[in-house]
Design a protein around this motif. Sequence first.
Motif, PDB file in Angstrom:
ATOM      1  N   SER A 191      -2.477   2.609  13.542  1.00  0.00           N
ATOM      2  CA  SER A 191      -1.728   3.870  13.632  1.00  0.00           C
ATOM      3  C   SER A 191      -1.765   4.633  12.314  1.00  0.00           C
ATOM      4  O   SER A 191      -2.274   4.150  11.307  1.00  0.00           O
ATOM      5  CB  SER A 191      -0.267   3.555  13.975  1.00  0.00           C
ATOM      6  OG  SER A 191       0.383   2.992  12.835  1.00  0.00           O
ATOM      7  N   LYS A 192      -1.183   5.803  12.329  1.00  0.00           N
ATOM      8  CA  LYS A 192      -0.878   6.502  11.076  1.00  0.00           C
ATOM      9  C   LYS A 192       0.184   5.671  10.350  1.00  0.00           C
ATOM     10  O   LYS A 192       0.803   4.803  10.956  1.00  0.00           O
ATOM     11  CB  LYS A 192      -0.322   7.901  11.383  1.00  0.00           C
ATOM     12  CG  LYS A 192      -1.342   8.812  12.054  1.00  0.00           C
ATOM     13  CD  LYS A 192      -1.031  10.277  11.730  1.00  0.00           C
ATOM     14  CE  LYS A 192      -2.143  11.179  12.233  1.00  0.00           C
ATOM     15  NZ  LYS A 192      -3.469  10.894  11.618  1.00  0.00           N
ATOM     16  N   PRO A 193       0.404   5.915   9.044  1.00  0.00           N
ATOM     17  CA  PRO A 193       1.421   5.121   8.355  1.00  0.00           C
ATOM     18  C   PRO A 193       2.790   5.314   9.010  1.00  0.00           C
ATOM     19  O   PRO A 193       3.121   6.433   9.406  1.00  0.00           O
ATOM     20  CB  PRO A 193       1.420   5.679   6.929  1.00  0.00           C
ATOM     21  CG  PRO A 193       0.634   6.931   6.962  1.00  0.00           C
ATOM     22  CD  PRO A 193      -0.245   6.896   8.157  1.00  0.00           C
ATOM     23  N   ILE A 194       3.533   4.228   9.151  1.00  0.00           N
ATOM     24  CA  ILE A 194       4.871   4.332   9.720  1.00  0.00           C
ATOM     25  C   ILE A 194       5.759   5.006   8.673  1.00  0.00           C
ATOM     26  O   ILE A 194       5.839   4.556   7.527  1.00  0.00           O
ATOM     27  CB  ILE A 194       5.431   2.934  10.069  1.00  0.00           C
ATOM     28  CG1 ILE A 194       4.516   2.248  11.101  1.00  0.00           C
ATOM     29  CG2 ILE A 194       6.866   3.040  10.581  1.00  0.00           C
ATOM     30  CD1 ILE A 194       4.939   0.823  11.459  1.00  0.00           C
ATOM     31  N   ASN A 195       6.400   6.094   9.087  1.00  0.00           N
ATOM     32  CA  ASN A 195       7.238   6.858   8.155  1.00  0.00           C
ATOM     33  C   ASN A 195       8.331   5.998   7.532  1.00  0.00           C
ATOM     34  O   ASN A 195       9.024   5.272   8.243  1.00  0.00           O
ATOM     35  CB  ASN A 195       7.922   8.018   8.889  1.00  0.00           C
ATOM     36  CG  ASN A 195       7.021   9.237   8.926  1.00  0.00           C
ATOM     37  OD1 ASN A 195       6.175   9.408   8.044  1.00  0.00           O
ATOM     38  ND2 ASN A 195       7.181  10.055   9.966  1.00  0.00           N
ATOM     39  N   ASN A 196       8.466   6.115   6.229  1.00  0.00           N
ATOM     40  CA  ASN A 196       9.530   5.408   5.516  1.00  0.00           C
ATOM     41  C   ASN A 196       9.429   3.891   5.578  1.00  0.00           C
ATOM     42  O   ASN A 196      10.396   3.202   5.269  1.00  0.00           O
ATOM     43  CB  ASN A 196      10.918   5.847   6.003  1.00  0.00           C
ATOM     44  CG  ASN A 196      11.140   7.324   5.767  1.00  0.00           C
ATOM     45  OD1 ASN A 196      10.857   7.811   4.671  1.00  0.00           O
ATOM     46  ND2 ASN A 196      11.586   8.039   6.780  1.00  0.00           N
ATOM     47  N   ALA A 197       8.284   3.375   5.985  1.00  0.00           N
ATOM     48  CA  ALA A 197       8.075   1.927   5.917  1.00  0.00           C
ATOM     49  C   ALA A 197       7.171   1.646   4.721  1.00  0.00           C
ATOM     50  O   ALA A 197       6.253   2.410   4.448  1.00  0.00           O
ATOM     51  CB  ALA A 197       7.425   1.426   7.196  1.00  0.00           C
ATOM     52  N   PHE A 198       7.449   0.570   3.994  1.00  0.00           N
ATOM     53  CA  PHE A 198       6.604   0.232   2.841  1.00  0.00           C
ATOM     54  C   PHE A 198       6.797  -1.227   2.469  1.00  0.00           C
ATOM     55  O   PHE A 198       7.802  -1.850   2.839  1.00  0.00           O
ATOM     56  CB  PHE A 198       6.919   1.139   1.645  1.00  0.00           C
ATOM     57  CG  PHE A 198       8.337   1.056   1.156  1.00  0.00           C
ATOM     58  CD1 PHE A 198       8.668   0.219   0.090  1.00  0.00           C
ATOM     59  CD2 PHE A 198       9.351   1.795   1.760  1.00  0.00           C
ATOM     60  CE1 PHE A 198       9.982   0.131  -0.361  1.00  0.00           C
ATOM     61  CE2 PHE A 198      10.660   1.711   1.318  1.00  0.00           C
ATOM     62  CZ  PHE A 198      10.978   0.877   0.253  1.00  0.00           C
ATOM     63  N   VAL A 199       5.802  -1.769   1.766  1.00  0.00           N
ATOM     64  CA  VAL A 199       5.920  -3.133   1.263  1.00  0.00           C
ATOM     65  C   VAL A 199       6.744  -3.061  -0.014  1.00  0.00           C
ATOM     66  O   VAL A 199       6.356  -2.417  -0.982  1.00  0.00           O
ATOM     67  CB  VAL A 199       4.544  -3.768   0.983  1.00  0.00           C
ATOM     68  CG1 VAL A 199       4.713  -5.199   0.495  1.00  0.00           C
ATOM     69  CG2 VAL A 199       3.664  -3.716   2.231  1.00  0.00           C
ATOM     70  N   LYS A 200       7.875  -3.727   0.023  1.00  0.00           N
ATOM     71  CA  LYS A 200       8.874  -3.615  -1.046  1.00  0.00           C
ATOM     72  C   LYS A 200       8.623  -4.628  -2.156  1.00  0.00           C
ATOM     73  O   LYS A 200       8.869  -4.371  -3.334  1.00  0.00           O
ATOM     74  CB  LYS A 200      10.236  -3.877  -0.410  1.00  0.00           C
ATOM     75  CG  LYS A 200      11.417  -3.881  -1.320  1.00  0.00           C
ATOM     76  CD  LYS A 200      12.621  -4.498  -0.586  1.00  0.00           C
ATOM     77  CE  LYS A 200      13.599  -5.111  -1.559  1.00  0.00           C
ATOM     78  NZ  LYS A 200      14.649  -5.874  -0.909  1.00  0.00           N
ATOM     79  N   SER A 201       8.145  -5.811  -1.788  1.00  0.00           N
ATOM     80  CA  SER A 201       7.857  -6.808  -2.814  1.00  0.00           C
ATOM     81  C   SER A 201       6.878  -7.834  -2.281  1.00  0.00           C
ATOM     82  O   SER A 201       6.711  -7.992  -1.075  1.00  0.00           O
ATOM     83  CB  SER A 201       9.137  -7.484  -3.290  1.00  0.00           C
ATOM     84  OG  SER A 201       9.660  -8.297  -2.268  1.00  0.00           O
TER      85      SER A 201
END
Lengths: 361, 361
Positions: A296-306
């Motif tokens: 998919s396109k990047p999931i909004n407001n999702a990210f690898v935090k650590s």
Amino acid sequence: MEVERPELILDKNIVLKNISMMKNKADKSGVIFRPHFKTHQSLEIGKWFRQSGVTKITVSSLKMAEYFAADNWNDITVAFPVNIREIDFINQLAKKIKLNLLVESIESVKFLSENLKADVSVYIKIDVGGNRTGIKADNINEIASLVRKIRNCKKLLPEGLLTHAGHTYQAKNKTEIKSIWNDSVVKLKAIKNSIDNNLLVSVGDTPACSVISNFSEVNEIRPGNFVFYDYMQYKLGVCGFEQIAAVLAVPVVAKHSDRNEIVVYGGAVHLSKDFIEERGRKIYGGVVKLFFESWSKPINNAFVKSLSQEHGIIKIPQSEFEQIKIGSLIGIVPVHSCLTVSLMKQYLTTDGEKIFTMNSH
Amino acid sequence: MEVERPELILDKNIVLKNISMMKNKADKSGVIFRPHFKTHQSLEIGKWFRQSGVTKITVSSLKMAEYFAADNWNDITVAFPVNIREIDFINQLAKKIKLNLLVESIESVKFLSENLKADVSVYIKIDVGGNRTGIKADNINEIASLVRKIRNCKKLLPEGLLTHAGHTYQAKNKTEIKSIWNDSVVKLKAIKNSIDNNLLVSVGDTPACSVISNFSEVNEIRPGNFVFYDYMQYKLGVCGFEQIAAVLAVPVVAKHSDRNEIVVYGGAVHLSKDFIEERGRKIYGGVVKLFFESWSKPINNAFVKSLSQEHGIIKIPQSEFEQIKIGSLIGIVPVHSCLTVSLMKQYLTTDGEKIFTMNSH
């Protein structure tokens, strides 16, 4: 998708598009396209470049040069200041292929002139402002003196001036990247004009090669990362998201609903610890949903935090969080694809083909 | 030293001392010593542990469990939330050895209970404040309910409560580390007392295991990093410099006298990009002089300033700078030895012996 543990998924069609995009720009500009193979490190992907007409390549170590030389690549630049402790290896390779090395000191040139057993072409490494390594571009006397030393050695052939303007990675926008490119070109041409017009001018970084459309001011370009791009390049604005060709598929192993975080099997040993900073936060990767043959396109407001050694912690909005099950797969867009490839050592294409690298086993 | 390219130098005597130091402390406290083998990843070094009397181990992946099981380690804890996509691999291993897995959700336990073909012991992962993963320690109802679910499954045996108090790495001094240890112990014992006194209490991090002298409040310790320690642990104050057992030997490829920096062949693909922050600076490693069979104390005010894929930039005081020649070797003390080992894949001991890991090839 039959994925049990972290697996680097590659979309071959995107790779082929990225290769032909850069090859076409180089051809139109009439410059040598010498792509850096440290990003993909794979004989198979090397063949895709060859099919597009590429014959000269760049690598980051002699071992990598040896790996590609075995598949008939015979004009290879090792874009790293020559490591004279590997002189035996240098001699061995230089007997087989046109080997191009980087020099930046009288000491290295002296050592090579006394120990080479075959011809080697050399580029002089110029620092145009990246401040990593190379002779400072305004130090024309030192550069001229090094060129004279090189000419005095029978086995050394002066090929040109080489730079890697790594400071484009710190640029804030395309305008800054273009201005770093222009500045590099001006500096390198000034050296060339004052020393020897036969010296080639070779430049390299993916950000500049992505945003500049006409390379005719230089003689050679050596971008590498563009073959896959990654989250860093995307956030830098030098590629579209649809140009990113590699995504790490990771199994979900735990969910923490109190903080909308999921834990995945996928950590520093798979992705490396490169991060970008955005609004004061460290981001170790983008997040996508995986489909059978794409993502998919990047999931909004999702990210690898650590990231720790094997764990990744992904922050994800409530609505998406609820759809993710323990045991399902999710995709991480690597911050730095070169390091991720180096760690993962192989690919699984969206067509289900395994592709190996020099470190596969 | 016959080193042509980056090589991880290991001092076996220091390793043996570190092993016996921790084994003795565990023995005196009457607790199980189940060292984490993800740090060294080597059958040979595993044998050194075995010689000291160790019989139970911890690993971070099923692949690592398989690697050590092949050398007759038959009581292995995979200290990572179970990845149910590897169920076939789990069944295969569980038939051969006493395999201990980590669970923290009803979903995983349900999946295991429906798909296991051999007995598996499970630890419940408890979050004592590290906020990475595990059930929060104060959530006693959820933990109790998970234990009941486990007891209802014939193939699952509840082994105990397991935590990794990773927040000791953020502690500012030994007092803080001790206080995190005490806090963890209190929380875990409260759970045990309220649910089942037969559950083992297993704790793990190297910082706490290094500064605590009596472990008798718990049943098992699982430190890993202490076998080599590293620059991070040294700066955290939990080991002496003389306890650091592994140093990366790197060739010097360039010198920049205008800024007292040397460029070495040794970058993110050798060391990883872990860093510590000191007085606002990022530090990617300490710096030592290499002798034939040992290395110096850290060179004052010298540090690894940045790492790219293959390059390292070392900042070094003037007096030392002048003594370093292009082509000589220098030592980098890794910030995080676990990741460096994972990247380097093999060791060269100060006695000249090559030692391999599960990723050697």
